[in-house]
Design a protein around this motif. Structure first.
Motif, PDB file in Angstrom:
ATOM      1  N   GLY A  94      13.187 -10.964 -36.181  1.00 32.08           N
ATOM      2  CA  GLY A  94      14.635 -10.991 -35.935  1.00 32.08           C
ATOM      3  C   GLY A  94      15.025  -9.985 -34.872  1.00 32.08           C
ATOM      4  O   GLY A  94      15.906 -10.234 -34.039  1.00 32.08           O
ATOM      5  N   THR A  95      14.365  -8.834 -34.896  1.00 30.79           N
ATOM      6  CA  THR A  95      14.638  -7.808 -33.892  1.00 30.79           C
ATOM      7  C   THR A  95      14.225  -8.305 -32.510  1.00 30.79           C
ATOM      8  O   THR A  95      14.957  -8.105 -31.531  1.00 30.79           O
ATOM      9  N   ALA A  96      13.052  -8.966 -32.433  1.00 29.17           N
ATOM     10  CA  ALA A  96      12.597  -9.504 -31.143  1.00 29.17           C
ATOM     11  C   ALA A  96      13.608 -10.511 -30.618  1.00 29.17           C
ATOM     12  O   ALA A  96      13.935 -10.526 -29.429  1.00 29.17           O
ATOM     13  N   HIS A  97      14.149 -11.329 -31.509  1.00 26.62           N
ATOM     14  CA  HIS A  97      15.159 -12.314 -31.116  1.00 26.62           C
ATOM     15  C   HIS A  97      16.420 -11.620 -30.601  1.00 26.62           C
ATOM     16  O   HIS A  97      17.001 -12.018 -29.580  1.00 26.62           O
ATOM     17  N   ALA A  98      16.821 -10.544 -31.299  1.00 20.77           N
ATOM     18  CA  ALA A  98      18.019  -9.806 -30.879  1.00 20.77           C
ATOM     19  C   ALA A  98      17.798  -9.149 -29.520  1.00 20.77           C
ATOM     20  O   ALA A  98      18.722  -9.084 -28.698  1.00 20.77           O
ATOM     21  N   ILE A  99      16.567  -8.678 -29.259  1.00 24.03           N
ATOM     22  CA  ILE A  99      16.263  -8.058 -27.969  1.00 24.03           C
ATOM     23  C   ILE A  99      16.359  -9.109 -26.859  1.00 24.03           C
ATOM     24  O   ILE A  99      16.918  -8.855 -25.790  1.00 24.03           O
ATOM     25  N   HIS A 100      15.835 -10.315 -27.133  1.00 15.96           N
ATOM     26  CA  HIS A 100      15.944 -11.412 -26.164  1.00 15.96           C
ATOM     27  C   HIS A 100      17.404 -11.702 -25.851  1.00 15.96           C
ATOM     28  O   HIS A 100      17.801 -11.812 -24.689  1.00 15.96           O
ATOM     29  N   GLU A 101      18.243 -11.779 -26.887  1.00 16.27           N
ATOM     30  CA  GLU A 101      19.661 -12.090 -26.665  1.00 16.27           C
ATOM     31  C   GLU A 101      20.352 -10.979 -25.893  1.00 16.27           C
ATOM     32  O   GLU A 101      21.186 -11.252 -25.023  1.00 16.27           O
ATOM     33  N   ALA A 102      19.991  -9.731 -26.201  1.00 16.00           N
ATOM     34  CA  ALA A 102      20.657  -8.609 -25.538  1.00 16.00           C
ATOM     35  C   ALA A 102      20.243  -8.518 -24.076  1.00 16.00           C
ATOM     36  O   ALA A 102      21.084  -8.312 -23.195  1.00 16.00           O
ATOM     37  N   ILE A 103      18.947  -8.674 -23.792  1.00 16.94           N
ATOM     38  CA  ILE A 103      18.462  -8.423 -22.438  1.00 16.94           C
ATOM     39  C   ILE A 103      18.535  -9.676 -21.573  1.00 16.94           C
ATOM     40  O   ILE A 103      19.049  -9.629 -20.450  1.00 16.94           O
ATOM     41  N   ASN A 104      18.092 -10.806 -22.081  1.00 15.64           N
ATOM     42  CA  ASN A 104      18.082 -12.014 -21.245  1.00 15.64           C
ATOM     43  C   ASN A 104      19.437 -12.709 -21.191  1.00 15.64           C
ATOM     44  O   ASN A 104      19.776 -13.353 -20.206  1.00 15.64           O
ATOM     45  N   LEU A 105      20.217 -12.612 -22.272  1.00 13.46           N
ATOM     46  CA  LEU A 105      21.490 -13.323 -22.306  1.00 13.46           C
ATOM     47  C   LEU A 105      22.692 -12.393 -22.196  1.00 13.46           C
ATOM     48  O   LEU A 105      23.830 -12.853 -22.051  1.00 13.46           O
ATOM     49  N   GLY A 106      22.451 -11.095 -22.322  1.00 15.38           N
ATOM     50  CA  GLY A 106      23.563 -10.148 -22.236  1.00 15.38           C
ATOM     51  C   GLY A 106      24.484 -10.185 -23.444  1.00 15.38           C
ATOM     52  O   GLY A 106      25.645  -9.810 -23.359  1.00 15.38           O
ATOM     53  N   GLN A 107      23.939 -10.644 -24.586  1.00 15.80           N
ATOM     54  CA  GLN A 107      24.764 -10.697 -25.797  1.00 15.80           C
ATOM     55  C   GLN A 107      24.360  -9.579 -26.745  1.00 15.80           C
ATOM     56  O   GLN A 107      23.232  -9.546 -27.213  1.00 15.80           O
ATOM     57  N   PRO A 108      25.279  -8.668 -27.045  1.00 15.13           N
ATOM     58  CA  PRO A 108      24.942  -7.623 -28.019  1.00 15.13           C
ATOM     59  C   PRO A 108      24.765  -8.230 -29.417  1.00 15.13           C
ATOM     60  O   PRO A 108      25.082  -9.405 -29.643  1.00 15.13           O
ATOM     61  N   LEU A 109      24.275  -7.414 -30.331  1.00 15.81           N
ATOM     62  CA  LEU A 109      24.008  -7.896 -31.688  1.00 15.81           C
ATOM     63  C   LEU A 109      25.326  -8.069 -32.437  1.00 15.81           C
ATOM     64  O   LEU A 109      25.939  -7.090 -32.861  1.00 15.81           O
ATOM     65  N   ILE A 110      25.783  -9.304 -32.585  1.00 18.54           N
ATOM     66  CA  ILE A 110      27.042  -9.541 -33.287  1.00 18.54           C
ATOM     67  C   ILE A 110      26.889 -10.551 -34.423  1.00 18.54           C
ATOM     68  O   ILE A 110      27.823 -10.832 -35.152  1.00 18.54           O
ATOM     69  N   SER A 111      25.690 -11.107 -34.551  1.00 18.73           N
ATOM     70  CA  SER A 111      25.493 -12.035 -35.667  1.00 18.73           C
ATOM     71  C   SER A 111      24.044 -11.928 -36.130  1.00 18.73           C
ATOM     72  O   SER A 111      23.204 -11.366 -35.432  1.00 18.73           O
ATOM     73  N   ARG A 112      23.774 -12.435 -37.296  1.00 17.50           N
ATOM     74  CA  ARG A 112      22.403 -12.468 -37.768  1.00 17.50           C
ATOM     75  C   ARG A 112      22.229 -13.642 -38.734  1.00 17.50           C
ATOM     76  O   ARG A 112      23.203 -14.249 -39.174  1.00 17.50           O
ATOM     77  N   ILE A 113      20.973 -13.970 -39.016  1.00 19.38           N
ATOM     78  CA  ILE A 113      20.687 -15.038 -39.963  1.00 19.38           C
ATOM     79  C   ILE A 113      20.651 -14.423 -41.359  1.00 19.38           C
ATOM     80  O   ILE A 113      20.005 -13.395 -41.571  1.00 19.38           O
ATOM     81  N   VAL A 114      21.362 -15.036 -42.276  1.00 22.61           N
ATOM     82  CA  VAL A 114      21.419 -14.544 -43.652  1.00 22.61           C
ATOM     83  C   VAL A 114      21.033 -15.679 -44.588  1.00 22.61           C
ATOM     84  O   VAL A 114      21.549 -16.799 -44.468  1.00 22.61           O
ATOM     85  N   THR A 115      20.118 -15.395 -45.512  1.00 23.93           N
ATOM     86  CA  THR A 115      19.766 -16.377 -46.534  1.00 23.93           C
ATOM     87  C   THR A 115      20.738 -16.228 -47.696  1.00 23.93           C
ATOM     88  O   THR A 115      20.967 -15.113 -48.167  1.00 23.93           O
ATOM     89  N   VAL A 116      21.310 -17.338 -48.119  1.00 22.80           N
ATOM     90  CA  VAL A 116      22.121 -17.308 -49.339  1.00 22.80           C
ATOM     91  C   VAL A 116      21.335 -18.108 -50.374  1.00 22.80           C
ATOM     92  O   VAL A 116      21.050 -19.291 -50.174  1.00 22.80           O
ATOM     93  N   ALA A 117      20.918 -17.461 -51.436  1.00 17.15           N
ATOM     94  CA  ALA A 117      20.028 -18.119 -52.393  1.00 17.15           C
ATOM     95  C   ALA A 117      20.297 -17.594 -53.794  1.00 17.15           C
ATOM     96  O   ALA A 117      21.236 -16.839 -54.026  1.00 17.15           O
ATOM     97  N   GLY A 118      19.459 -18.039 -54.710  1.00 15.76           N
ATOM     98  CA  GLY A 118      19.597 -17.620 -56.094  1.00 15.76           C
ATOM     99  C   GLY A 118      20.399 -18.642 -56.871  1.00 15.76           C
ATOM    100  O   GLY A 118      20.164 -19.848 -56.776  1.00 15.76           O
ATOM    101  N   ASN A 119      21.394 -18.143 -57.567  1.00 16.35           N
ATOM    102  CA  ASN A 119      22.162 -18.992 -58.476  1.00 16.35           C
ATOM    103  C   ASN A 119      23.266 -19.749 -57.735  1.00 16.35           C
ATOM    104  O   ASN A 119      24.444 -19.632 -58.039  1.00 16.35           O
ATOM    105  N   VAL A 120      22.855 -20.516 -56.715  1.00 17.12           N
ATOM    106  CA  VAL A 120      23.839 -21.291 -55.952  1.00 17.12           C
ATOM    107  C   VAL A 120      23.377 -22.752 -55.906  1.00 17.12           C
ATOM    108  O   VAL A 120      22.182 -23.041 -55.987  1.00 17.12           O
ATOM    109  N   ALA A 121      24.347 -23.650 -55.737  1.00 15.99           N
ATOM    110  CA  ALA A 121      24.008 -25.078 -55.732  1.00 15.99           C
ATOM    111  C   ALA A 121      23.310 -25.469 -54.438  1.00 15.99           C
ATOM    112  O   ALA A 121      22.449 -26.342 -54.433  1.00 15.99           O
ATOM    113  N   ALA A 122      23.692 -24.861 -53.316  1.00 16.06           N
ATOM    114  CA  ALA A 122      23.135 -25.248 -52.026  1.00 16.06           C
ATOM    115  C   ALA A 122      22.589 -24.033 -51.280  1.00 16.06           C
ATOM    116  O   ALA A 122      23.238 -23.531 -50.363  1.00 16.06           O
TER     117      ALA A 122
END
Lengths: 185, 573
Positions: free
Chosen positions: B270-298
């Protein structure tokens, strides 16, 4: 007989010289016990113990002239550590010297401060900055919460504000084992 | 290639399939974003905006406080509603300073420019990454720019990219590797170039074959001969940095050393991906992938803007009605959150809904029987039972001697403990007590230093004052002695008849000129000095007769008034 005496005498002279040299060379500066006691004391420099600072109180304890239960900011834990170090019996904090309080910091009310410099002179750790007829302020990180500035203020503009817990100072609590009633048949 | 092994570890149920069925969904931008300023290890960034300001997506709203810190950015465009204390995703439930943004729905980016790291120095690139807010996204949120310097040598032997993701339920790295392998590899290329790494190993647990395939394809597509994707055996905690380094290279990083001392550095995918976005795309870290799991229907993975409410995110996965708690992270290392109303932060890799059925409360804690299961399971090669004894008895010095701070809190010991002792809770307690003691001690040492300096300063000031006084007295004494010498010369030379001459020669205050005592001479000298210091008003000399007459008249009037006011008092002189 003479040879034996000479040998012993020579031994005495050599060993005496070695001891004399060691006494000069490895001389311990200061009182190591005072240093050790001073390391346990909280360094509030508040004078509640009846001495003008933590070091004098430590020196008095090292000489056996002061009791170990006179430091309210050190609290119960401090007394236990001192009892351990000095091999004395633990005793609760002496009431005449004060009560243990949660740590608080001095805060100067800027509206009321008249710039009299009395608190600057009272602060034992130089944690208040200001000048005559200029507003004073407390350097929060250096304030020990000794309260010495509070009584000298002629306009009562210094308040002791308890330090609130924040994310960085928050501590994990001691795990508590839940006790459940056991039903016997 | 040859793989190595680490000691201990456990194999819990992974529960990863459920959340990997559907691709990453983009979580809609909420109306309000609460962006905490402190989201990484190190100092709290300084807020750069205040209420009422308009911000753009990717605009820096918190500046890094020193080098050991990382910047914070607005996750979408809108207006700053407040910069205030809000509840944090932290087990304490305490608040910290947050920037609250009301989104305007336009999602308007700042001007994005890629950063050509090849034409900048390493220090400039590090500063750029710090200001882009890139931190380790594996969960530890250590500022990435601080890991960008090679170790003792100028080059790194092995760069390890951590895609192991060993913790149950969490699949955010798995999905990221499946869907964005090329972007990750582009980030890895940047890391490789910056660190001058000899080879790159991407370690992925072998329970993620699709991620391994995607990453291998990306490496081959890029034609990188020095990169290899390695499937490592699935065993918790293979994703721990030290454990993965050991599995891939066989190097065991000892206590108190850094992996860079051995030519190895480890970054999360995830960090490598964020570095790619920051350096190649000029996008600072403003989002991330989050798993929602456990006692949920979906259960699912979402790309979430930082600052989105966890409750809003959880609702998208439809939590089951018996959900009674929220865990940030996985079941092994995650922390229970006291409230749902907290924002998603850079450290949020997973939100786990819990229920009594899914995570039944542990059976009551029983006494330790010293079976040694915990020591067998410990991947850090510690003796957890000893640490437990010392932490429980609050003997923190001993706990540190047994390397408490090498504990990674992976939870293997608690997992295997037949007495169900919450061992990690004891270690966390002991660690925070030790940290608190250390900071208290540092404060006491500073207070002692300040106090001693003040004592020293007061002593010096008193000494200087005394010296000044002494100097003045000494000058007076010298003058008196001189005068005395003159007088004695006069008396010895002259006859008694010449005494009045000698008298006038010395000083009028010295009565018996024949035997002028030193004390008398000193007193005379002091009086002389005092007289010299007395200031004569300038307008009392050289008066005209008219003026003198006027003064006399005034004095007479004064005397008269005084006599009237105080008839019983003697007149003033």
């Amino acid at each position: 007989m003479l040879a034996a005496l000479l040998v012993m005498a020579l031994g005495a002279v050599v060993l005496g010289a070695v001891l004399g040299f060691a006494a000069v060379k490895f001389r311990v500066e200061g009182d190591p016990l005072t240093e050790k006691i001073d390391a346990i004391l909280p360094q509030t420099q508040c004078g509640q113990c009846g001495f003008p600072g933590c070091k004098p109180y430590a020196a008095a304890m090292a000489k056996g002239e002061a009791d170990i239960n006179q430091c309210p900011p050190g609290g119960d834990e401090g007394i236990r550590k001192l009892a351990d170090l000095l091999g004395r019996e633990y005793k609760p904090l002496s009431a005449e010297h004060g009560v243990e309080k949660p740590k608080a910091l001095a805060v100067i009310d800027e509206q009321r401060c008249i710039g009299c410099t009395l608190c600057i002179q009272a602060c034992p750790v130089d944690a208040i900055v200001g000048a005559a007829k200029q507003m004073h302020t407390v350097i929060a990180v250096q304030c020990t919460g000794c309260e010495l500035c509070v009584p000298v203020c002629p306009v009562d503009c210094i308040d002791m504000v308890p330090v609130a817990e924040n994310i960085t100072t928050w501590k994990w609590k001691y795990p508590v084992v839940a006790i459940k009633p056991v039903t016997t048949h | 290639m040859q793989l190595f092994d680490f000691n201990g570890g456990v194999t819990p149920d992974y529960h990863k399939e459920a959340s990997t069925q559907s691709p990453i969904a983009v979580s809609p931008a909420p109306t309000f974003l609460v962006i905490p300023l402190h989201q990484s290890i190190g100092g709290t960034p300084r807020p750069l905006v205040s209420a009422g300001d308009r911000v753009l997506k990717g605009q820096r709203i918190g500046a890094a406080d020193g080098d050991m810190s990382s910047a914070i950015h607005a996750s979408t465009s809108g207006h700053v509603v407040a910069v205030e204390m809000r509840r944090m995703p932290h087990p304490s439930g305490l608040s910290a300073l947050c920037v609250v943004i009301k989104a305007d729905g336009r999602d308007e980016w700042i001007a994005r420019q890629s950063f050509d790291y090849r034409s900048h120095t390493a220090a400039e690139t590090r500063d750029y990454l710090r200001d882009a807010g890139v931190v380790g996204l594996g969960g530890a949120v250590f500022p990435t720019h601080l890991k960008m310097s090679p170790g003792k040598g100028d080059k790194l032997d092995t760069l390890i990219i951590n895609g192991a993701e060993c913790e149950p339920f969490i699949t955010c790295d798995d999905l990221l590797m499946r869907e964005r392998a090329e972007a990750i590899i582009q980030g890895v290329v940047i890391l490789r170039d910056l660190l001058a790494a000899g080879r790159v190993l991407v370690g992925i647990e072998d329970n993620k074959p699709q991620a391994v395939a995607a990453m291998t394809a990306a490496v081959q597509a890029g034609g990188h001969q020095d990169m290899a994707v390695v499937a490592v055996p699935t065993r918790y905690p293979a994703g721990g940095a030290k454990q993965l380094i050991r599995v891939l290279t066989g190097i065991e990083v000892p206590h108190g050393k850094r992996s860079t001392d051995y030519g190895v550095q480890c970054f999360n995918v995830g960090t490598a991906h964020a570095i790619h976005e920051a350096i190649n795309l000029g996008q600072p870290l403003i989002s991330r992938i989050v798993t929602v799991a456990g006692n949920v229907a979906a259960p699912r993975n979402y790309e979430v803007l930082l600052g989105t409410s966890m409750e809003a995110l959880l609702t998208q996965s439809q939590p089951l009605p018996d959900t009674d708690r929220l865990i940030m992270g996985g079941p092994m290392m995650g922390v229970s959150l006291p409230s749902k109303d907290v924002p998603v932060v850079k450290a949020t890799n997973c939100i786990l809904a819990g229920s009594k059925k899914l995570f039944p409360p542990p059976p009551p804690e029983m006494p330790c029987i010293r079976c040694g299961e915990c020591a067998t399971a410990c991947p850090a090669d510690l003796q957890p039972f000893e640490l437990y004894w010392f932490s429980r008895a609050k003997i923190f010095g001993k706990a540190q001697e047994y390397h408490l701070f090498d504990c990674i809190e992976c939870g293997c010991c608690s997992y295997v403990c037949p007495s169900h002792i919450p061992l990690v809770d004891y270690y966390r307690f002991a660690k925070s007590e030790i940290w608190a003691n250390e900071s208290e001690k540092a404060a006491a040492d500073q207070a002692r230093e300040q106090y001693e300096f003040r004592q020293l300063r007061e002593a010096r000031e008193a000494q200087e004052k005394a010296a000044r006084l002494a100097a003045r007295t000494a000058a007076g004494r010298a003058a008196a002695t001189n005068a005395l010498a003159v007088a004695s010369d006069a008396t010895s030379d002259a006859t008694p008849a010449a005494a009045p001459v000698a008298k006038s020669a010395t000083t009028p205050a010295t009565e018996p000129a024949q035997t002028p005592s030193p004390q008398a001479a000193l007193i005379a000298a002091a009086l002389e000095r005092a007289r010299a210091q007395q200031v004569q008003p300038a307008n009392t000399t050289n008066l005209t007769p008219e003026q003198q007459a006027e003064i006399a008249a005034i004095e007479a009037r004064r005397a008269q008034i005084r006599a009237q006011a105080h008839p019983h008092l003697p007149p003033d002189d």
